[in-house]
Motif scaffolding. Structure first.
Motif, short mmCIF file in Angstrom:
data_model
loop_
_atom_site.label_atom_id
_atom_site.label_comp_id
_atom_site.label_asym_id
_atom_site.label_seq_id
_atom_site.Cartn_x
_atom_site.Cartn_y
_atom_site.Cartn_z
N ILE A 1 4.34 4.55 -4.09
CA ILE A 1 3.21 3.93 -4.02
C ILE A 1 2.54 3.91 -4.84
CG2 ILE A 1 1.86 3.08 -1.73
CD1 ILE A 1 4.26 3.02 -0.21
N GLU A 2 2.34 3.82 -5.18
CA GLU A 2 1.01 4.12 -6.27
C GLU A 2 -0.47 3.60 -5.77
OE1 GLU A 2 1.73 2.44 -10.64
OE2 GLU A 2 3.80 2.86 -9.71
N TYR A 3 -0.62 4.75 -5.27
CA TYR A 3 -2.06 4.62 -4.65
C TYR A 3 -3.22 5.28 -5.30
CZ TYR A 3 -1.29 9.38 -3.38
OH TYR A 3 -1.68 11.30 -3.65
N VAL B 1 6.41 9.14 -3.22
CA VAL B 1 7.16 8.16 -3.93
C VAL B 1 8.47 7.85 -2.52
CG1 VAL B 1 9.52 9.33 -5.13
CG2 VAL B 1 8.10 9.71 -5.87
N LEU B 2 8.75 7.09 -2.38
CA LEU B 2 9.51 7.05 -1.24
C LEU B 2 11.21 7.33 -1.42
CD1 LEU B 2 7.98 3.07 -0.42
CD2 LEU B 2 7.85 5.39 1.02
#
Length: 147
Positions: A79-81, A60-61
């Protein structure tokens, strides 16, 4: 009219049908791989990682901001890695499967095209080319012998 005639020839020759069949089979294959990854491979990985669900993993940014009524003021930025990992696993399975299928097809094709292989019937065009090659070799041998 010429355009329609050309399109009809293109569609009837089989190019369009081959392409359509490939797309349909590819879409069905994609569904199979998607289920294989999500329902077969990821659950054991989740179990081995003590309940870590890869699909929900993200960095989560910026957190989501809510007002007093619970309405969203600003959305979460993340960013959903985990989704990237899942997609990469899909890609690896598809790539490996396609590699195995192409390798098997090439092996069968090379056996079918080998005119010396008695176990598989050789296609007529390969058989004729093989006979032509043998005749040319005989002719060259006779020409060398006479000169």
């Amino acid at each position: 009219m010429k355009f329609l005639k050309e399109f009809k020839e293109f569609a009837v020759k089989g190019n369009m049908m081959d392409m359509a069949i490939g797309i349909i089979i590819g879409a069905a294959f994609n569904k199979v791989i998607d289920v294989l990854v999500k329902k077969v491979f990821l659950p054991p990985l989740t179990l081995m990682t003590d309940g870590l669900n890869f699909q929900n993993q993200k960095y989560v940014l910026r957190e989501r901001i809510l007002n007093a009524q619970g309405d969203i003021i600003t959305d979460e930025v993340a960013i959903e890695y985990g989704v990237l990992f899942e997609t990469f696993l899909d890609f690896l399975i598809v790539g490996l499967t396609v590699f195995i299928v192409v390798k098997a097809m090439n092996r069968l094709k090379s056996k079918a095209e080998d005119p010396k292989n008695e176990g598989v019937s050789t296609p007529k065009d390969i058989e004729l080319l093989s006979n032509l090659t043998e005749l040319m070799e005989e002719q060259n041998a006779l020409l060398r012998k006479n000169s």
